[in-house]
Design an enzyme around this catalytic site. Structure first.
Site, mmCIF file in Angstrom:
data_model
loop_
_atom_site.group_PDB
_atom_site.id
_atom_site.type_symbol
_atom_site.label_atom_id
_atom_site.label_comp_id
_atom_site.label_asym_id
_atom_site.label_seq_id
_atom_site.Cartn_x
_atom_site.Cartn_y
_atom_site.Cartn_z
ATOM 1 C CG HIS A 133 -2.540 -1.254 0.982
ATOM 2 N ND1 HIS A 133 -2.602 -1.073 1.711
ATOM 3 C CD2 HIS A 133 -2.631 -1.532 0.429
ATOM 4 C CE1 HIS A 133 -3.660 -2.227 1.141
ATOM 5 N NE2 HIS A 133 -3.535 -2.466 0.605
ATOM 6 C CB CYS A 182 4.190 13.928 -9.730
ATOM 7 S SG CYS A 182 2.930 14.538 -10.925
HETATM 8 C C1 BJW Z 1 -3.522 -6.538 16.967
HETATM 9 C C2 BJW Z 1 -2.983 -5.564 17.977
HETATM 10 C C3 BJW Z 1 -1.744 -5.935 18.114
HETATM 11 C C4 BJW Z 1 -4.825 -4.514 17.559
HETATM 12 N N1 BJW Z 1 -0.464 -6.802 17.796
HETATM 13 N N2 BJW Z 1 -2.937 -6.951 16.289
HETATM 14 C C5 BJW Z 1 -13.700 -7.638 -3.611
HETATM 15 C C6 BJW Z 1 -14.388 -7.428 -2.335
HETATM 16 C C7 BJW Z 1 -15.170 -6.437 -1.681
HETATM 17 C C8 BJW Z 1 -14.201 -5.288 -2.104
HETATM 18 C C9 BJW Z 1 -13.403 -5.228 -2.365
HETATM 19 C C10 BJW Z 1 -13.041 -6.226 -3.506
HETATM 20 N N3 BJW Z 1 -11.753 -5.752 -4.228
HETATM 21 C C11 BJW Z 1 -11.430 -4.408 -4.117
HETATM 22 C C12 BJW Z 1 -12.041 -3.820 -3.658
HETATM 23 C C13 BJW Z 1 -12.360 -2.632 -2.819
HETATM 24 C C14 BJW Z 1 -10.857 -2.029 -1.768
HETATM 25 C C15 BJW Z 1 -11.750 -2.606 0.257
HETATM 26 O O1 BJW Z 1 -10.834 -3.948 -0.266
HETATM 27 N N4 BJW Z 1 -12.796 -2.588 -0.395
HETATM 28 C C16 BJW Z 1 -13.330 -3.249 1.732
HETATM 29 C C17 BJW Z 1 -13.286 -2.729 2.498
HETATM 30 C C18 BJW Z 1 -14.226 -3.797 1.578
HETATM 31 N N5 BJW Z 1 -10.222 -2.289 -2.138
HETATM 32 C C19 BJW Z 1 -9.722 -1.632 -3.096
HETATM 33 O O2 BJW Z 1 -10.059 -0.493 -2.784
HETATM 34 C C20 BJW Z 1 -7.752 -2.019 -3.030
HETATM 35 N N6 BJW Z 1 -7.613 -1.495 -4.988
HETATM 36 C C21 BJW Z 1 -8.295 -2.492 -5.628
HETATM 37 O O3 BJW Z 1 -8.802 -3.543 -5.132
HETATM 38 O O4 BJW Z 1 -8.076 -1.904 -6.942
HETATM 39 C C22 BJW Z 1 -8.997 -3.242 -7.925
HETATM 40 C C23 BJW Z 1 -8.164 -2.203 -9.551
HETATM 41 C C24 BJW Z 1 -7.676 -2.991 -10.405
HETATM 42 C C25 BJW Z 1 -6.620 -2.104 -11.093
HETATM 43 C C26 BJW Z 1 -7.505 -0.988 -11.111
HETATM 44 C C27 BJW Z 1 -7.499 -0.278 -10.274
HETATM 45 C C28 BJW Z 1 -7.800 -0.988 -9.792
HETATM 46 C C29 BJW Z 1 -6.997 -1.181 -2.396
HETATM 47 C C30 BJW Z 1 -6.681 -1.068 -1.076
HETATM 48 C C31 BJW Z 1 -6.526 -0.103 -0.619
HETATM 49 C C32 BJW Z 1 -6.329 0.626 0.716
HETATM 50 N N7 BJW Z 1 -5.700 1.564 1.536
HETATM 51 C C33 BJW Z 1 -5.904 2.353 2.744
HETATM 52 C C34 BJW Z 1 -5.302 3.462 3.203
HETATM 53 C C35 BJW Z 1 -3.224 3.445 2.697
HETATM 54 C C36 BJW Z 1 -2.692 4.417 2.754
HETATM 55 C C37 BJW Z 1 -2.732 4.150 4.020
HETATM 56 O O5 BJW Z 1 -2.319 3.835 5.398
HETATM 57 O O6 BJW Z 1 -3.375 5.793 4.489
HETATM 58 O O7 BJW Z 1 -4.704 0.466 3.873
HETATM 59 S S1 BJW Z 1 -7.379 1.450 3.621
HETATM 60 C C38 BJW Z 1 -6.489 1.017 5.180
HETATM 61 O O8 BJW Z 1 -6.718 -0.082 5.617
HETATM 62 C C39 BJW Z 1 -4.991 0.985 4.447
HETATM 63 C C40 BJW Z 1 -4.419 -0.672 5.241
HETATM 64 O O9 BJW Z 1 -3.422 -1.008 5.185
HETATM 65 C C41 BJW Z 1 -5.621 -1.389 5.205
HETATM 66 C C42 BJW Z 1 -6.312 -2.579 5.830
HETATM 67 O O10 BJW Z 1 -6.398 -2.684 7.203
HETATM 68 P P1 BJW Z 1 -5.949 -3.095 8.499
HETATM 69 O O11 BJW Z 1 -4.271 -3.519 7.893
HETATM 70 O O12 BJW Z 1 -6.188 -4.710 8.247
HETATM 71 O O13 BJW Z 1 -5.889 -2.452 9.797
HETATM 72 P P2 BJW Z 1 -7.540 -2.809 10.090
HETATM 73 O O14 BJW Z 1 -7.370 -1.818 11.353
HETATM 74 O O15 BJW Z 1 -8.294 -2.767 9.640
HETATM 75 O O16 BJW Z 1 -6.789 -4.187 11.585
HETATM 76 C C43 BJW Z 1 -5.826 -4.168 12.629
HETATM 77 C C44 BJW Z 1 -5.663 -5.517 13.420
HETATM 78 O O17 BJW Z 1 -4.481 -5.748 13.994
HETATM 79 C C45 BJW Z 1 -7.366 -5.587 13.779
HETATM 80 O O18 BJW Z 1 -7.840 -7.124 13.455
HETATM 81 C C46 BJW Z 1 -6.751 -6.066 15.383
HETATM 82 O O19 BJW Z 1 -7.293 -6.559 16.114
HETATM 83 C C47 BJW Z 1 -5.446 -6.481 15.410
HETATM 84 N N8 BJW Z 1 -4.270 -5.911 16.234
HETATM 85 N N9 BJW Z 1 -3.489 -4.355 17.847
HETATM 86 C C48 BJW Z 1 -1.343 -7.892 16.499
HETATM 87 N N10 BJW Z 1 -1.498 -5.496 19.308
#
Ligand code: BJW
Length: 247
Positions: free
Chosen positions: A121, A129
């Site tokens: 990500h 840009c």
């Molecule tokens: C602990 C802890 C401790 C706490 N120890 N654990 C299929 C189905 C449905 C939707 C989609 C699909 N395919 C694509 C989509 C759309 C979308 C998506 O997935 N949406 C869902 C939400 C439904 N995906 C996208 O849009 C992606 N792009 C894409 O698919 O493009 C297709 C394409 C192809 C070709 C051309 C054009 C397009 C892109 C996704 C980008 C995500 N971006 C973000 C922001 C990044 C920048 C930033 O930092 O601001 O990424 S959103 C955010 O979520 C961030 C994270 O990397 C990502 C994942 O979150 P993560 O890391 O799992 O964090 P949390 O908070 O969710 O979970 C934390 C966990 O830690 C919890 O479980 C806690 O219990 C645990 N925890 N303390 C261990 N101490």
């Protein structure tokens, strides 16, 4: 108290020729970086992703998005890698083949000493840009956001927003390493965001033992072979210590 690591899991790690890891925001929580979806402390409790982490949000209000990322960049710049990041860096030096794919943009794995890191990500410390997608140095440029000195388009953080494609080569390598792994660790991720959340499934299809490290259950939990239900720092330190004691 140290996390319990099942003996069969230590044996699976000892026998693994190839280890692949996927990390999410939870691994950096113990460094003081907020996660996205945790109740009370997650960023999405206070901010709407559609206002801040989509190309449409940036088109609508580039200043708001730029300032939000500037705040997060500063926050990340002031924290240190924790025991979980360090344990994974050590694990890389202990096993024959190791790949770490991260959804995090905070750079803490590299700062902890991990080498083979795939940033799925992006990296919040880099600026690109928005038109040419080339890295630009915003230092000394006026504006929120500043404009590209070459083409005049707005600069933006080099991160992947919803609806944007992941870096192709990094994601393809992550898929291949997941499929070819013997042991796959999913650490600190809610397993909700695609396509990163498909990596443990790719590992399962390839026959890997899949381990989830997360204090809370996720959609991956029913499919994982083992779950270490502790904070990542504790669980990964215990796993690496148990592995070193066993060889
Ligand atoms: C602990 C802890 C401790 C706490 N120890 N654990 C299929 C189905 C449905 C939707 C989609 C699909 N395919 C694509 C989509 C759309 C979308 C998506 O997935 N949406 C869902 C939400 C439904 N995906 C996208 O849009 C992606 N792009 C894409 O698919 O493009 C297709 C394409 C192809 C070709 C051309 C054009 C397009 C892109 C996704 C980008 C995500 N971006 C973000 C922001 C990044 C920048 C930033 O930092 O601001 O990424 S959103 C955010 O979520 C961030 C994270 O990397 C990502 C994942 O979150 P993560 O890391 O799992 O964090 P949390 O908070 O969710 O979970 C934390 C966990 O830690 C919890 O479980 C806690 O219990 C645990 N925890 N303390 C261990 N101490």
């Amino acid at each position: 108290m140290a996390a319990e690591v099942p003996q069969v899991l230590i044996e699976a790690l000892r026998e693994a020729r190839s280890v692949a890891v996927l990390t999410g925001a939870g691994i950096s929580a113990e460094s003081g970086v907020p996660t996205f979806r945790d109740a009370q402390t997650g960023l999405w409790e206070h901010y709407r992703p559609e206002d801040l982490a989509t190309p449409e949000a940036f088109d609508r209000d580039p200043g708001l998005v730029w300032r939000w990322y500037a705040w997060r960049r500063e926050l990340v710049g002031g924290v240190e890698p924790n025991a979980g990041h360090r344990a994974l860096a050590e694990l890389e030096s202990l096993v024959p083949r190791f790949t770490l794919a991260t959804q995090n943009v905070d750079g803490l794995h590299r700062r902890a000493g991990s080498h083979n890191v795939l940033e799925l990500h992006g990296d919040i410390s880099r600026t690109i840009c928005s038109r040419e997608r080339l890295t630009r140095d915003p230092e000394g440029l006026e504006g929120e956001p500043p404009s590209c000195p070459e083409c005049g388009a707005y600069l933006r953080p080099d991160v992947v927003w919803f609806g944007e494609a992941l870096p192709v080569e990094a994601f393809e390598t992550a898929q291949e390493e997941a499929r070819e792994s013997d042991l796959f660790l999913s650490v600190g991720t809610s397993s909700l965001v695609q396509p990163a959340a498909s990596l443990p499934q790719a590992a399962l299809s390839g026959g890997a033992t899949v381990v989830e490290v997360n204090p809370e259950p996720t959609p991956l939990t029913p499919h994982a072979d083992y779950t270490l239900r502790s904070p990542a720092g504790e669980a990964l330190s215990a796993l690496v210590a148990a592995y070193k004691n066993s060889v």
